[in-house]
Design a protein around this motif. Sequence first.
Motif, short mmCIF file in Angstrom:
data_model
loop_
_atom_site.label_atom_id
_atom_site.label_comp_id
_atom_site.label_asym_id
_atom_site.label_seq_id
_atom_site.Cartn_x
_atom_site.Cartn_y
_atom_site.Cartn_z
N GLY A 174 0.79 -1.22 0.00
CA GLY A 174 0.00 0.00 0.00
C GLY A 174 0.82 1.27 0.00
O GLY A 174 0.29 2.36 0.22
N LEU A 175 2.11 1.17 -0.27
CA LEU A 175 2.98 2.34 -0.32
C LEU A 175 3.02 2.84 -1.77
O LEU A 175 3.97 2.60 -2.51
N TYR A 176 1.97 3.54 -2.15
CA TYR A 176 1.79 3.94 -3.54
C TYR A 176 2.58 5.18 -3.93
O TYR A 176 2.60 5.56 -5.09
N GLY A 177 3.29 5.79 -2.98
CA GLY A 177 4.19 6.88 -3.32
C GLY A 177 5.40 6.39 -4.09
O GLY A 177 6.08 7.15 -4.76
N VAL A 178 5.68 5.10 -3.98
CA VAL A 178 6.77 4.48 -4.73
C VAL A 178 6.18 4.10 -6.09
O VAL A 178 5.26 3.30 -6.17
N THR A 204 12.16 7.71 -10.61
CA THR A 204 10.80 7.80 -10.07
C THR A 204 10.58 6.86 -8.89
O THR A 204 9.88 7.20 -7.95
N CYS A 205 11.20 5.69 -8.90
CA CYS A 205 10.98 4.68 -7.86
C CYS A 205 11.98 4.78 -6.71
O CYS A 205 12.04 3.88 -5.87
N THR A 206 12.74 5.86 -6.63
CA THR A 206 13.79 5.98 -5.63
C THR A 206 13.24 5.94 -4.20
O THR A 206 12.26 6.61 -3.89
N THR A 208 10.27 5.25 2.49
CA THR A 208 9.59 5.78 1.31
C THR A 208 9.11 7.19 1.64
O THR A 208 9.24 7.66 2.78
N VAL A 209 8.51 7.83 0.68
CA VAL A 209 7.98 9.18 0.91
C VAL A 209 6.94 9.17 2.02
O VAL A 209 6.83 10.13 2.78
N GLU A 210 6.21 8.08 2.15
CA GLU A 210 5.21 7.99 3.22
C GLU A 210 5.88 8.01 4.60
O GLU A 210 5.30 8.50 5.56
N GLY A 211 7.08 7.49 4.68
CA GLY A 211 7.80 7.45 5.95
C GLY A 211 8.53 8.73 6.29
O GLY A 211 9.07 8.88 7.38
N PRO A 230 8.05 11.86 -5.33
CA PRO A 230 8.56 11.01 -4.25
C PRO A 230 10.02 10.59 -4.44
O PRO A 230 10.79 10.56 -3.48
N GLY A 231 10.42 10.29 -5.66
CA GLY A 231 11.81 9.93 -5.92
C GLY A 231 12.74 11.09 -5.70
O GLY A 231 13.83 10.94 -5.12
N PHE A 232 12.34 12.28 -6.17
CA PHE A 232 13.15 13.47 -5.94
C PHE A 232 13.29 13.74 -4.44
O PHE A 232 14.37 14.08 -3.96
N LEU A 233 12.18 13.59 -3.71
CA LEU A 233 12.22 13.83 -2.26
C LEU A 233 13.19 12.88 -1.56
O LEU A 233 13.93 13.28 -0.66
N ALA A 234 13.19 11.62 -1.96
CA ALA A 234 14.10 10.64 -1.34
C ALA A 234 15.56 11.03 -1.57
O ALA A 234 16.35 11.10 -0.62
#
Length: 168
Positions: free
Chosen positions: A34-38, A49-51, A76-79, A106-110
Amino acid sequence: MNDEILVTCRINGEDVTLQGDPADSTVSALRARGLYGVRETCGLGVCGTCTVLLDGEPVSSCILPLYAMDGRTIRTVEGAASGETLSGLQEQFIESQAFQCSFCTPGFLASAQALLDQTEGELTRQQVEDGLQGHLCRCGSYEAINEAIRICSRNRESTPGGAGCAAS
């Protein structure tokens, strides 16, 4: 013969056990939780994108096999958020309008969080560009993304404890 394995890891602060084919991709395993930010776009590890952060380092989760997650820590971005409270970096992306469609965000944020965590002082445009190598933004939001990260790097110097855009 059962080719499935059990993988124990820590995802966004939670200890979990995953079951699946050892060659399944990490992005698939995370999305199944359910971690759809990835998100997956290229499936080749070239678009960013999947970072996600694996033990604090940015990795392309589309080419990271499930077995490689065993004993590791994934964020992940959710975390990045703390409950309903976004991280300083997430807030700055909003403030700077550092996205358009937000698919790549989300990938850029990671990668940006890893860059901020691994550096000190105010970052230059070139340092940010180098830190985000391998990320593609189809909307062309590079300037706003770069600016948001540089603002965070500047703010960490003026915030007590350097926490201006620290991860939550």
